[in-house]
Design a protein around this motif. Structure first.
Motif, mmCIF file in Angstrom:
data_model
loop_
_atom_site.group_PDB
_atom_site.id
_atom_site.type_symbol
_atom_site.label_atom_id
_atom_site.label_comp_id
_atom_site.label_asym_id
_atom_site.label_seq_id
_atom_site.Cartn_x
_atom_site.Cartn_y
_atom_site.Cartn_z
ATOM 1 N N SER A 17 0.811 -1.220 0.000
ATOM 2 C CA SER A 17 0.000 0.000 0.000
ATOM 3 C C SER A 17 0.848 1.275 0.000
ATOM 4 C CB SER A 17 -0.980 0.004 1.176
ATOM 5 O OG SER A 17 -0.301 0.043 2.395
ATOM 6 N N ASN A 18 2.130 1.158 0.316
ATOM 7 C CA ASN A 18 3.026 2.321 0.307
ATOM 8 C C ASN A 18 4.081 2.221 -0.792
ATOM 9 O OD1 ASN A 18 2.574 4.032 3.041
ATOM 10 N ND2 ASN A 18 2.165 1.870 3.428
ATOM 11 N N SER A 19 3.880 1.317 -1.744
ATOM 12 C CA SER A 19 4.903 1.043 -2.764
ATOM 13 C C SER A 19 5.217 2.235 -3.662
ATOM 14 C CB SER A 19 4.497 -0.159 -3.617
ATOM 15 O OG SER A 19 3.293 0.117 -4.305
ATOM 16 N N SER A 20 4.297 3.199 -3.764
ATOM 17 C CA SER A 20 4.566 4.377 -4.595
ATOM 18 C C SER A 20 5.556 5.337 -3.928
ATOM 19 C CB SER A 20 3.258 5.119 -4.894
ATOM 20 O OG SER A 20 2.686 5.590 -3.686
ATOM 21 N N LEU A 21 5.838 5.128 -2.646
ATOM 22 C CA LEU A 21 6.753 5.994 -1.904
ATOM 23 C C LEU A 21 8.138 5.373 -1.876
ATOM 24 C CD1 LEU A 21 4.425 6.705 1.139
ATOM 25 C CD2 LEU A 21 4.758 8.149 -0.880
ATOM 26 N N ARG A 22 9.087 6.088 -2.422
ATOM 27 C CA ARG A 22 10.448 5.564 -2.475
ATOM 28 C C ARG A 22 10.998 5.252 -1.082
ATOM 29 N NH1 ARG A 22 15.327 7.547 -6.232
ATOM 30 N NH2 ARG A 22 16.951 6.358 -5.230
ATOM 31 N N HIS A 23 10.659 6.091 -0.116
ATOM 32 C CA HIS A 23 11.198 5.905 1.238
ATOM 33 C C HIS A 23 10.537 4.752 2.002
ATOM 34 C CE1 HIS A 23 7.790 8.713 1.936
ATOM 35 N NE2 HIS A 23 7.638 7.991 3.038
ATOM 36 N N ALA A 24 9.546 4.094 1.428
ATOM 37 C CA ALA A 24 8.867 3.005 2.135
ATOM 38 C C ALA A 24 9.785 1.809 2.386
ATOM 39 C CB ALA A 24 7.624 2.558 1.372
ATOM 40 N N THR A 25 10.876 1.713 1.654
ATOM 41 C CA THR A 25 11.812 0.606 1.872
ATOM 42 C C THR A 25 12.951 0.986 2.832
ATOM 43 O OG1 THR A 25 13.093 1.197 -0.088
ATOM 44 C CG2 THR A 25 11.352 -0.467 -0.369
ATOM 45 N N TYR A 26 12.881 2.178 3.417
ATOM 46 C CA TYR A 26 13.886 2.602 4.389
ATOM 47 C C TYR A 26 13.334 2.413 5.795
ATOM 48 C CZ TYR A 26 15.871 5.265 0.439
ATOM 49 O OH TYR A 26 16.398 5.656 -0.762
ATOM 50 N N PHE A 27 14.178 1.959 6.707
ATOM 51 C CA PHE A 27 13.792 1.914 8.109
ATOM 52 C C PHE A 27 14.986 2.271 8.966
ATOM 53 C CE2 PHE A 27 14.312 -2.729 7.043
ATOM 54 C CZ PHE A 27 15.473 -2.978 7.746
ATOM 55 N N GLN A 28 14.735 2.511 10.248
ATOM 56 C CA GLN A 28 15.797 2.850 11.186
ATOM 57 C C GLN A 28 16.227 1.572 11.901
ATOM 58 O OE1 GLN A 28 13.080 5.076 10.680
ATOM 59 N NE2 GLN A 28 14.672 5.934 9.382
ATOM 60 N N LEU A 29 17.530 1.412 12.017
ATOM 61 C CA LEU A 29 18.108 0.266 12.708
ATOM 62 C C LEU A 29 18.885 0.774 13.916
ATOM 63 C CD1 LEU A 29 18.975 -2.726 12.994
ATOM 64 C CD2 LEU A 29 20.871 -2.204 11.433
ATOM 65 N N ALA A 30 18.451 0.345 15.099
ATOM 66 C CA ALA A 30 19.118 0.743 16.338
ATOM 67 C C ALA A 30 19.983 -0.404 16.844
ATOM 68 C CB ALA A 30 18.087 1.116 17.400
ATOM 69 N N THR A 31 21.194 -0.045 17.263
ATOM 70 C CA THR A 31 22.132 -1.000 17.855
ATOM 71 C C THR A 31 22.656 -0.398 19.157
ATOM 72 O OG1 THR A 31 23.903 -0.045 16.507
ATOM 73 C CG2 THR A 31 22.845 -2.037 15.651
#
Length: 197
Positions: A17-31
């Motif tokens: 449902s968010n595939s039209s948004l380029r940033h939808a494949t970005y997430f934050q990774l916390a370590t």
């Protein structure tokens, strides 16, 4: 773990449902840094490792995140989908697959991730050491890669093996927590519970 986790259907729906948004494949990774302080950065989702629920990310072996994961292999992803107002917080164990790995199947997964990356992304792994001061030299080094050549030494595949997924749907005011349990017979099973948002 060969079966698909129940939260994957929700995540697939959100990605669609968010595939039209380029940033939808970005997430934050916390370590966790070696000094115990948190570290967070934005990374690109590279799909699931075949036959598992493990999320894939690629990184440079020279980055701080690799050092942090070697110190403490646990992390959390925070993924927000702006169109559907959904958040996924995914906790689990991180694993590094680099050139020193001795398992052929893991090296094959690393190679697949390399070839799935764009040529421009691959070139970044030939650049200068991340996080060091920029050295301004008269002659900038131009790098080139043979498109058919396998991964360079600095290329790593990171996987996150989820143990808990906290799903929040802000449009519908719904929150579901999925937890992975190991039964006495060694079988892994996902349990889910709807909780207050």
């Amino acid at each position: 773990m060969g079966s698909t986790a129940p939260w994957r259907q929700l995540l697939s729906k959100s990605l669609d449902s968010n595939s039209s948004l380029r940033h939808a494949t970005y997430f934050q990774l916390a370590t966790v840094r070696p000094d115990g302080r948190p570290a967070n950065r934005t990374v690109v989702f590279r799909g699931f490792m075949e036959g598992t629920n493990k999320l894939q990310v690629t990184t440079d072996s020279r980055t701080h995140k690799v050092e942090e994961i070697r110190h403490c292999p646990y992390g959390e992803v925070c993924w927000y989908f702006t169109d559907s107002w959904e958040q996924f917080r995914i906790q689990g164990k991180l694993d590094i697959i680099d050139e020193t790995d001795t398992e052929p199947m893991r090296l094959l997964m690393r190679e697949r991730a390399w070839f799935a990356s764009s040529p421009r992304s691959r070139l970044q792994f030939l650049g200068p050491q991340p996080a060091l001061p920029v050295l301004h030299t008269e002659a900038e080094t131009k790098h080139s890669l043979d498109p058919s050549a396998g991964p360079v030494g600095t290329f790593c595949l990171l996987t996150l093996d989820p143990e808990q997924v906290d799903y929040l749907d802000l449009k519908n005011n719904q929150r579901i927590v999925f937890k992975l349990f190991t039964q006495s017979n060694g079988i892994h099973e996902w349990m889910q519970e709807e909780v207050n948002p």
